[in-house]
Design a protein around this motif. Structure first.
Motif, PDB file in Angstrom:
ATOM      1  N   ILE A  38      -6.347  -9.634 -10.315  1.00 52.06           N
ATOM      2  CA  ILE A  38      -5.674 -10.660  -9.063  1.00 52.06           C
ATOM      3  C   ILE A  38      -4.953 -11.615  -9.848  1.00 52.06           C
ATOM      4  CG2 ILE A  38      -7.916 -12.025  -9.266  1.00 52.06           C
ATOM      5  CD1 ILE A  38      -7.561 -12.284  -6.075  1.00 52.06           C
ATOM      6  N   SER A  39      -3.899 -12.046  -9.061  1.00 54.26           N
ATOM      7  CA  SER A  39      -3.115 -13.066  -9.480  1.00 54.26           C
ATOM      8  C   SER A  39      -2.372 -13.687  -8.466  1.00 54.26           C
ATOM      9  CB  SER A  39      -2.046 -12.568 -10.524  1.00 54.26           C
ATOM     10  OG  SER A  39      -1.206 -11.797  -9.713  1.00 54.26           O
ATOM     11  N   ARG A  40      -1.984 -15.105  -8.699  1.00 54.32           N
ATOM     12  CA  ARG A  40      -1.735 -15.835  -7.448  1.00 54.32           C
ATOM     13  C   ARG A  40      -0.237 -16.578  -8.068  1.00 54.32           C
ATOM     14  NH1 ARG A  40      -6.565 -20.168  -7.034  1.00 54.32           N
ATOM     15  NH2 ARG A  40      -6.305 -21.075  -9.161  1.00 54.32           N
ATOM     16  N   ASP A  41       0.568 -16.775  -7.071  1.00 53.82           N
ATOM     17  CA  ASP A  41       1.862 -17.538  -7.292  1.00 53.82           C
ATOM     18  C   ASP A  41       1.947 -18.871  -6.306  1.00 53.82           C
ATOM     19  OD1 ASP A  41       4.483 -18.430  -7.645  1.00 53.82           O
ATOM     20  OD2 ASP A  41       5.182 -16.568  -8.318  1.00 53.82           O
ATOM     21  N   SER A  42       1.454 -20.001  -6.888  1.00 50.54           N
ATOM     22  CA  SER A  42       1.580 -21.008  -5.910  1.00 50.54           C
ATOM     23  C   SER A  42       2.867 -21.152  -5.228  1.00 50.54           C
ATOM     24  CB  SER A  42       1.102 -22.274  -6.434  1.00 50.54           C
ATOM     25  OG  SER A  42      -0.388 -22.042  -6.977  1.00 50.54           O
ATOM     26  N   ALA A  43       4.015 -21.039  -6.359  1.00 51.73           N
ATOM     27  CA  ALA A  43       5.350 -21.082  -5.690  1.00 51.73           C
ATOM     28  C   ALA A  43       5.709 -20.350  -4.452  1.00 51.73           C
ATOM     29  CB  ALA A  43       6.232 -21.245  -6.578  1.00 51.73           C
ATOM     30  N   LYS A  44       5.370 -19.184  -4.591  1.00 56.12           N
ATOM     31  CA  LYS A  44       5.619 -18.127  -3.578  1.00 56.12           C
ATOM     32  C   LYS A  44       4.560 -17.999  -2.549  1.00 56.12           C
ATOM     33  CE  LYS A  44       8.493 -15.378  -6.664  1.00 56.12           C
ATOM     34  NZ  LYS A  44       8.798 -14.034  -7.403  1.00 56.12           N
ATOM     35  N   ASN A  45       3.373 -18.704  -2.664  1.00 57.29           N
ATOM     36  CA  ASN A  45       2.337 -18.453  -1.723  1.00 57.29           C
ATOM     37  C   ASN A  45       1.910 -17.043  -1.309  1.00 57.29           C
ATOM     38  OD1 ASN A  45       2.052 -21.251  -1.407  1.00 57.29           O
ATOM     39  ND2 ASN A  45       3.768 -21.189   0.379  1.00 57.29           N
ATOM     40  N   THR A  46       1.765 -16.434  -2.844  1.00 51.91           N
ATOM     41  CA  THR A  46       1.031 -15.176  -2.762  1.00 51.91           C
ATOM     42  C   THR A  46      -0.091 -14.827  -3.823  1.00 51.91           C
ATOM     43  OG1 THR A  46       2.692 -14.554  -4.457  1.00 51.91           O
ATOM     44  CG2 THR A  46       3.514 -14.091  -2.235  1.00 51.91           C
ATOM     45  N   VAL A  47      -0.817 -14.000  -3.225  1.00 51.62           N
ATOM     46  CA  VAL A  47      -1.834 -13.410  -3.875  1.00 51.62           C
ATOM     47  C   VAL A  47      -1.699 -11.970  -4.249  1.00 51.62           C
ATOM     48  CG1 VAL A  47      -4.342 -13.293  -4.281  1.00 51.62           C
ATOM     49  CG2 VAL A  47      -3.352 -15.211  -3.035  1.00 51.62           C
ATOM     50  N   ASP A  48      -1.601 -11.586  -5.434  1.00 45.36           N
ATOM     51  CA  ASP A  48      -1.288 -10.021  -5.525  1.00 45.36           C
ATOM     52  C   ASP A  48      -2.572  -9.382  -6.456  1.00 45.36           C
ATOM     53  OD1 ASP A  48       2.253 -10.143  -6.648  1.00 45.36           O
ATOM     54  OD2 ASP A  48       1.227 -10.597  -4.797  1.00 45.36           O
ATOM     55  N   LEU A  49      -2.467  -8.076  -6.048  1.00 47.51           N
ATOM     56  CA  LEU A  49      -3.673  -7.414  -6.443  1.00 47.51           C
ATOM     57  C   LEU A  49      -3.027  -6.038  -7.223  1.00 47.51           C
ATOM     58  CD1 LEU A  49      -6.829  -7.057  -7.053  1.00 47.51           C
ATOM     59  CD2 LEU A  49      -6.553  -5.302  -5.015  1.00 47.51           C
ATOM     60  N   GLY A 102       0.976  -1.368  -0.012  1.00 52.58           N
ATOM     61  CA  GLY A 102       0.032   0.010   0.016  1.00 52.58           C
ATOM     62  C   GLY A 102       0.887   1.336  -0.065  1.00 52.58           C
ATOM     63  N   GLY A 103       0.219   2.215  -0.206  1.00 50.74           N
ATOM     64  CA  GLY A 103       0.912   3.688   0.064  1.00 50.74           C
ATOM     65  C   GLY A 103      -0.029   4.611  -0.526  1.00 50.74           C
ATOM     66  N   LEU A 104       0.631   5.636  -1.016  1.00 55.86           N
ATOM     67  CA  LEU A 104       0.228   7.159  -1.508  1.00 55.86           C
ATOM     68  C   LEU A 104       0.498   7.187  -3.129  1.00 55.86           C
ATOM     69  CD1 LEU A 104      -1.402   9.825  -1.518  1.00 55.86           C
ATOM     70  CD2 LEU A 104       1.019  10.623  -0.776  1.00 55.86           C
ATOM     71  N   VAL A 105      -0.484   7.328  -3.686  1.00 52.49           N
ATOM     72  CA  VAL A 105      -0.439   7.329  -5.259  1.00 52.49           C
ATOM     73  C   VAL A 105      -1.320   8.448  -5.846  1.00 52.49           C
ATOM     74  CG1 VAL A 105      -2.167   5.721  -6.010  1.00 52.49           C
ATOM     75  CG2 VAL A 105      -0.111   6.025  -7.372  1.00 52.49           C
ATOM     76  N   GLN A 106      -0.913   9.189  -6.901  1.00 54.99           N
ATOM     77  CA  GLN A 106      -1.751  10.073  -7.578  1.00 54.99           C
ATOM     78  C   GLN A 106      -3.055   9.345  -8.304  1.00 54.99           C
ATOM     79  OE1 GLN A 106       0.843  12.647  -9.990  1.00 54.99           O
ATOM     80  NE2 GLN A 106       0.822  14.204  -8.084  1.00 54.99           N
ATOM     81  N   ALA A 107      -4.136  10.062  -8.461  1.00 54.07           N
ATOM     82  CA  ALA A 107      -5.133   9.532  -9.237  1.00 54.07           C
ATOM     83  C   ALA A 107      -4.611   9.407 -10.768  1.00 54.07           C
ATOM     84  CB  ALA A 107      -6.189  10.552  -9.463  1.00 54.07           C
ATOM     85  N   GLY A 108      -4.899   7.888 -11.377  1.00 56.47           N
ATOM     86  CA  GLY A 108      -4.616   7.568 -12.411  1.00 56.47           C
ATOM     87  C   GLY A 108      -3.352   6.567 -12.425  1.00 56.47           C
ATOM     88  N   GLY A 109      -2.843   6.650 -11.236  1.00 54.57           N
ATOM     89  CA  GLY A 109      -1.622   5.747 -10.930  1.00 54.57           C
ATOM     90  C   GLY A 109      -1.784   4.249 -10.465  1.00 54.57           C
ATOM     91  N   SER A 110      -0.668   3.612 -10.438  1.00 51.29           N
ATOM     92  CA  SER A 110      -0.936   2.285 -10.249  1.00 51.29           C
ATOM     93  C   SER A 110      -0.186   1.781  -9.012  1.00 51.29           C
ATOM     94  CB  SER A 110      -0.219   1.295 -11.473  1.00 51.29           C
ATOM     95  OG  SER A 110      -0.845   1.753 -12.630  1.00 51.29           O
ATOM     96  N   LEU A 111      -0.590   0.701  -8.284  1.00 48.18           N
ATOM     97  CA  LEU A 111      -0.079   0.109  -7.288  1.00 48.18           C
ATOM     98  C   LEU A 111      -0.231  -1.308  -7.349  1.00 48.18           C
ATOM     99  CD1 LEU A 111      -1.163   2.082  -3.889  1.00 48.18           C
ATOM    100  CD2 LEU A 111       1.088   1.851  -4.988  1.00 48.18           C
ATOM    101  N   ARG A 112       0.611  -2.048  -6.711  1.00 46.99           N
ATOM    102  CA  ARG A 112       0.419  -3.578  -6.467  1.00 46.99           C
ATOM    103  C   ARG A 112       0.663  -3.953  -5.205  1.00 46.99           C
ATOM    104  NH1 ARG A 112       1.132  -7.485 -10.574  1.00 46.99           N
ATOM    105  NH2 ARG A 112       1.442  -9.525  -9.911  1.00 46.99           N
ATOM    106  N   LEU A 113      -0.825  -4.646  -4.899  1.00 48.98           N
ATOM    107  CA  LEU A 113      -0.445  -5.224  -3.187  1.00 48.98           C
ATOM    108  C   LEU A 113      -0.165  -6.639  -3.420  1.00 48.98           C
ATOM    109  CD1 LEU A 113      -4.071  -3.740  -2.188  1.00 48.98           C
ATOM    110  CD2 LEU A 113      -1.999  -2.581  -2.204  1.00 48.98           C
ATOM    111  N   SER A 114       0.574  -7.093  -2.356  1.00 48.22           N
ATOM    112  CA  SER A 114       0.985  -8.421  -2.205  1.00 48.22           C
ATOM    113  C   SER A 114       0.566  -8.980  -0.972  1.00 48.22           C
ATOM    114  CB  SER A 114       2.215  -8.793  -2.395  1.00 48.22           C
ATOM    115  OG  SER A 114       2.743  -9.982  -2.265  1.00 48.22           O
ATOM    116  N   CYS A 115      -0.156 -10.509  -0.874  1.00 51.67           N
ATOM    117  CA  CYS A 115      -0.442 -11.158   0.242  1.00 51.67           C
ATOM    118  C   CYS A 115       0.401 -12.200   0.225  1.00 51.67           C
ATOM    119  CB  CYS A 115      -1.873 -11.153   0.237  1.00 51.67           C
ATOM    120  SG  CYS A 115      -2.605 -12.254   1.685  1.00 51.67           S
ATOM    121  N   VAL A 116       1.116 -12.438   1.419  1.00 52.42           N
ATOM    122  CA  VAL A 116       1.746 -13.844   1.596  1.00 52.42           C
ATOM    123  C   VAL A 116       0.886 -14.848   2.480  1.00 52.42           C
ATOM    124  CG1 VAL A 116       3.937 -14.663   2.673  1.00 52.42           C
ATOM    125  CG2 VAL A 116       3.988 -12.627   1.209  1.00 52.42           C
TER     126      VAL A 116
END
Length: 115
Positions: free
Chosen positions: A69-80, A9-23
């Motif tokens: 949304i995406s997931r990586d079974s090898a890393k056990n992560t789910v990203d947004l 998470g973080g601060l981003v300007q409108a129109g920008g992008s962020l990538r969240l990750s869940c371990v």
């Protein structure tokens, strides 16, 4: 038991992008679905997207076409991946795991979008 830890998470300007990750850790094989939810101040927690064990996804209408949304079974992560962010996307984002009738939640990560 399932443990979830979000980051990105973080601060981003409108129109920008962020990538969240869940371990994800713990009883991973027992998870039936995972997802991301969000809660803005004064509002109820709402669904952003879910993904089942089979890979079926369900996006909220407000994020469809912008979030992925995406997931990586090898890393056990789910990203947004969140693109074209809008001020109304600002919220605390929570990772969720469903184990049959039980829900597990991460601690949340703050997303702030400036206009």
């Amino acid at each position: 038991q399932v443990q979830l830890v979000e980051s990105g998470g973080g601060l981003v300007q409108a129109g920008g992008s962020l990538r969240l990750s869940c371990v994800v850790s713990g009883s991973i094989s027992s998870i039936t679905a995972m997802g991301w939810y969000r809660q803005a101040p004064g509002k109820q927690r709402e669904l952003v997207v879910t993904i089942t064990r089979d890979g079926a996804t369900n996006y909220a209408g407000s994020v469809k076409g912008r979030f992925t949304i995406s997931r990586d079974s090898a890393k056990n992560t789910v990203d947004l991946q969140m693109n074209s962010l809008k001020p109304e996307d600002a919220a605390v984002y929570y990772c969720n795991a469903k184990v049959w009738a039980a829900n597990y939640w991460g601690q949340g990560t703050q997303v702030t979008v400036s206009s």
